[in-house]
Design a protein around this motif. Structure first.
Motif, PDB file in Angstrom:
ATOM      1  N   GLU A  58      13.263   1.350 -30.852  1.00 30.53           N
ATOM      2  CA  GLU A  58      14.681   1.673 -30.864  1.00 30.53           C
ATOM      3  C   GLU A  58      15.328   1.412 -29.507  1.00 30.53           C
ATOM      4  O   GLU A  58      16.450   0.907 -29.417  1.00 30.53           O
ATOM      5  N   ILE A  59      14.629   1.732 -28.428  1.00 32.84           N
ATOM      6  CA  ILE A  59      15.175   1.478 -27.088  1.00 32.84           C
ATOM      7  C   ILE A  59      15.350  -0.018 -26.849  1.00 32.84           C
ATOM      8  O   ILE A  59      16.396  -0.469 -26.368  1.00 32.84           O
ATOM      9  N   ILE A  60      14.337  -0.808 -27.202  1.00 34.71           N
ATOM     10  CA  ILE A  60      14.436  -2.261 -27.031  1.00 34.71           C
ATOM     11  C   ILE A  60      15.575  -2.813 -27.878  1.00 34.71           C
ATOM     12  O   ILE A  60      16.382  -3.628 -27.419  1.00 34.71           O
ATOM     13  N   ARG A  61      15.651  -2.376 -29.111  1.00 36.05           N
ATOM     14  CA  ARG A  61      16.704  -2.858 -30.009  1.00 36.05           C
ATOM     15  C   ARG A  61      18.083  -2.540 -29.446  1.00 36.05           C
ATOM     16  O   ARG A  61      18.967  -3.404 -29.421  1.00 36.05           O
ATOM     17  N   ARG A  62      18.272  -1.324 -28.958  1.00 32.95           N
ATOM     18  CA  ARG A  62      19.574  -0.917 -28.432  1.00 32.95           C
ATOM     19  C   ARG A  62      19.915  -1.673 -27.143  1.00 32.95           C
ATOM     20  O   ARG A  62      21.045  -2.129 -26.953  1.00 32.95           O
ATOM     21  N   GLU A  63      18.923  -1.825 -26.258  1.00 35.14           N
ATOM     22  CA  GLU A  63      19.170  -2.529 -24.995  1.00 35.14           C
ATOM     23  C   GLU A  63      19.538  -3.991 -25.235  1.00 35.14           C
ATOM     24  O   GLU A  63      20.538  -4.485 -24.690  1.00 35.14           O
ATOM     25  N   TRP A  64      18.752  -4.681 -26.015  1.00 32.64           N
ATOM     26  CA  TRP A  64      18.995  -6.108 -26.225  1.00 32.64           C
ATOM     27  C   TRP A  64      20.308  -6.347 -26.961  1.00 32.64           C
ATOM     28  O   TRP A  64      21.029  -7.290 -26.664  1.00 32.64           O
ATOM     29  N   ARG A  65      20.600  -5.508 -27.930  1.00 34.25           N
ATOM     30  CA  ARG A  65      21.874  -5.648 -28.637  1.00 34.25           C
ATOM     31  C   ARG A  65      23.030  -5.476 -27.660  1.00 34.25           C
ATOM     32  O   ARG A  65      24.027  -6.200 -27.720  1.00 34.25           O
ATOM     33  N   GLY A  66      22.897  -4.536 -26.753  1.00 31.24           N
ATOM     34  CA  GLY A  66      23.937  -4.336 -25.742  1.00 31.24           C
ATOM     35  C   GLY A  66      24.069  -5.520 -24.806  1.00 31.24           C
ATOM     36  O   GLY A  66      25.186  -5.917 -24.434  1.00 31.24           O
ATOM     37  N   PHE A  67      22.947  -6.127 -24.413  1.00 34.44           N
ATOM     38  CA  PHE A  67      22.990  -7.291 -23.536  1.00 34.44           C
ATOM     39  C   PHE A  67      23.669  -8.484 -24.212  1.00 34.44           C
ATOM     40  O   PHE A  67      24.311  -9.303 -23.543  1.00 34.44           O
ATOM     41  N   LEU A  68      23.525  -8.587 -25.535  1.00 31.32           N
ATOM     42  CA  LEU A  68      24.146  -9.692 -26.264  1.00 31.32           C
ATOM     43  C   LEU A  68      25.659  -9.550 -26.367  1.00 31.32           C
ATOM     44  O   LEU A  68      26.375 -10.537 -26.488  1.00 31.32           O
ATOM     45  N   GLY A  69      26.162  -8.309 -26.320  1.00 30.83           N
ATOM     46  CA  GLY A  69      27.590  -8.085 -26.458  1.00 30.83           C
ATOM     47  C   GLY A  69      28.069  -8.365 -27.870  1.00 30.83           C
ATOM     48  O   GLY A  69      27.277  -8.486 -28.813  1.00 30.83           O
ATOM     49  N   ASN A  70      29.388  -8.458 -28.058  1.00 28.98           N
ATOM     50  CA  ASN A  70      29.984  -8.746 -29.374  1.00 28.98           C
ATOM     51  C   ASN A  70      29.368  -7.896 -30.494  1.00 28.98           C
ATOM     52  O   ASN A  70      28.876  -8.441 -31.480  1.00 28.98           O
ATOM     53  N   PRO A  71      29.353  -6.578 -30.358  1.00 29.02           N
ATOM     54  CA  PRO A  71      28.684  -5.741 -31.361  1.00 29.02           C
ATOM     55  C   PRO A  71      29.216  -5.925 -32.769  1.00 29.02           C
ATOM     56  O   PRO A  71      28.474  -5.801 -33.737  1.00 29.02           O
ATOM     57  N   GLY A  72      30.498  -6.260 -32.906  1.00 26.55           N
ATOM     58  CA  GLY A  72      31.058  -6.457 -34.235  1.00 26.55           C
ATOM     59  C   GLY A  72      30.409  -7.614 -34.974  1.00 26.55           C
ATOM     60  O   GLY A  72      30.247  -7.583 -36.200  1.00 26.55           O
ATOM     61  N   ASP A  73      30.002  -8.641 -34.226  1.00 23.74           N
ATOM     62  CA  ASP A  73      29.378  -9.807 -34.836  1.00 23.74           C
ATOM     63  C   ASP A  73      27.982  -9.508 -35.361  1.00 23.74           C
ATOM     64  O   ASP A  73      27.421 -10.294 -36.130  1.00 23.74           O
ATOM     65  N   LEU A  74      27.403  -8.392 -34.935  1.00 22.24           N
ATOM     66  CA  LEU A  74      26.055  -8.040 -35.373  1.00 22.24           C
ATOM     67  C   LEU A  74      26.060  -6.861 -36.339  1.00 22.24           C
ATOM     68  O   LEU A  74      24.993  -6.376 -36.722  1.00 22.24           O
ATOM     69  N   ALA A  75      27.237  -6.427 -36.737  1.00 20.43           N
ATOM     70  CA  ALA A  75      27.349  -5.214 -37.550  1.00 20.43           C
ATOM     71  C   ALA A  75      26.584  -5.311 -38.869  1.00 20.43           C
ATOM     72  O   ALA A  75      26.009  -4.331 -39.342  1.00 20.43           O
ATOM     73  N   SER A  76      26.572  -6.491 -39.461  1.00 25.64           N
ATOM     74  CA  SER A  76      25.916  -6.641 -40.763  1.00 25.64           C
ATOM     75  C   SER A  76      24.528  -7.250 -40.656  1.00 25.64           C
ATOM     76  O   SER A  76      23.911  -7.590 -41.668  1.00 25.64           O
ATOM     77  N   ILE A  77      24.017  -7.370 -39.433  1.00 25.57           N
ATOM     78  CA  ILE A  77      22.726  -8.009 -39.206  1.00 25.57           C
ATOM     79  C   ILE A  77      21.636  -6.953 -39.043  1.00 25.57           C
ATOM     80  O   ILE A  77      21.799  -5.991 -38.292  1.00 25.57           O
ATOM     81  N   GLU A  78      20.543  -7.123 -39.747  1.00 28.17           N
ATOM     82  CA  GLU A  78      19.376  -6.251 -39.546  1.00 28.17           C
ATOM     83  C   GLU A  78      18.685  -6.675 -38.254  1.00 28.17           C
ATOM     84  O   GLU A  78      18.306  -7.837 -38.092  1.00 28.17           O
TER      85      GLU A  78
END
Length: 272
Positions: free
Chosen positions: A17-37
């Motif tokens: 969960e920590i890795i998932r949250r960190e990397w998602r944050g580094f990628l930015g554009n959270p809206g673009d990943l909203a529907s992505i597993e």
């Protein structure tokens, strides 16, 4: 669509969960990943537990533990990195002659000390990388445990991002599984290392199920030897971006995922 994050070294004590949250944050554009597993298999504690002493400082003080095969793997990788960074064989031999410690460890210790003089961060980071790479590639029980964590996450249609040692794990498993992957992204990859290539054996090629392999590197990232993945250094058919600039910490995942071209590549694949 599934996005798979394969982390690198020095992640012990974290979690999926920590890795998932960190990397998602580094990628930015959270809206673009909203529907992505998004999945981030975590094996940091497995790798850390297989590599003692735990820190480069302890390794310098105590010498490298393990058998002759491990010593040869690590020393070979350190030697290649030293030569790529401009250190000469003559300089290494002079340092070896004045380095204290057991005879069988002196070459390893001499090269590590020279790399540390170039940059303490780079020398320590590189040592940790090659020791964990050895554990994954050459110790069957470690390979089995890590592969058992990662393998279920690699399914048809997933987009895979591998950083550092995660790129080695991703390549090995994608080659074996032959799952259909539209994009395999490697960042800060040690695949040009001769010791790593030898342990992986052949074939060294874009895995059969991978549509596009995109490799990003900062040329100052010692782990990559500053080399793109080409027919000469690893395999042909890989697209390389060698223009990434991560600043002082050339190997950091946040720098790689923050690069605009890397982001475009990943977001284009997950939107398809």
């Amino acid at each position: 669509m599934r996005l798979v994050f394969l982390h690198g070294i020095n992640q012990q004590g974290k979690s999926a969960e920590i890795i998932r949250r960190e990397w998602r944050g580094f990628l930015g554009n959270p809206g673009d990943l909203a529907s992505i597993e998004i999945v981030a298999p975590f094996y940091g504690d497995v790798l850390a537990g297989a590599t003692e002493p735990a820190t480069p400082e302890q390794a310098v003080a105590m010498g490298i533990p393990g058998d002759d095969e491990e010593r040869e793997f690590v020393t070979s990788a350190l030697h290649q990195a030293a030569l790529e960074r401009g250190l000469t064989r003559e300089l290494i031999e002079r340092e070896q002659a004045i380095t204290p410690g057991p005879l069988e460890d002196r070459r390893f210790l001499a090269i590590l000390r020279l790399l540390e003089k170039l940059s303490p961060f780079k020398g320590g980071l590189f040592l940790l990388l090659v020791r964990q790479a050895y554990a994954y590639l050459r110790r069957d029980h470690v390979t089995s445990r890590v592969d058992g964590i990662v393998r279920p996450c690699l399914t048809d249609g997933c987009v895979v991002i591998g950083h550092s040692l995660g790129s080695v794990i991703g390549f090995k498993l994608l080659r074996e599984l032959k799952v259909k992957v539209p994009l395999f992204t490697t960042l800060g990859s040690p695949l040009p290392l001769e010791a790593v290539k030898s342990a992986l054996r052949r074939p060294r090629a874009v895995p059969a199920g991978v549509t596009r392999w995109y490799n990003g590197l900062d040329v100052d990232d010692l782990v990559t030897l500053g080399k793109p993945l080409t027919q000469e250094t690893f395999a042909g058919g890989i697209f390389n971006n060698s223009s990434i600039e991560n600043g002082e910490d050339a190997h950091a995942i946040e720098g790689y995922l923050g690069d605009a071209d890397v982001r475009r590549e990943i977001f284009s694949a997950v939107r398809t």
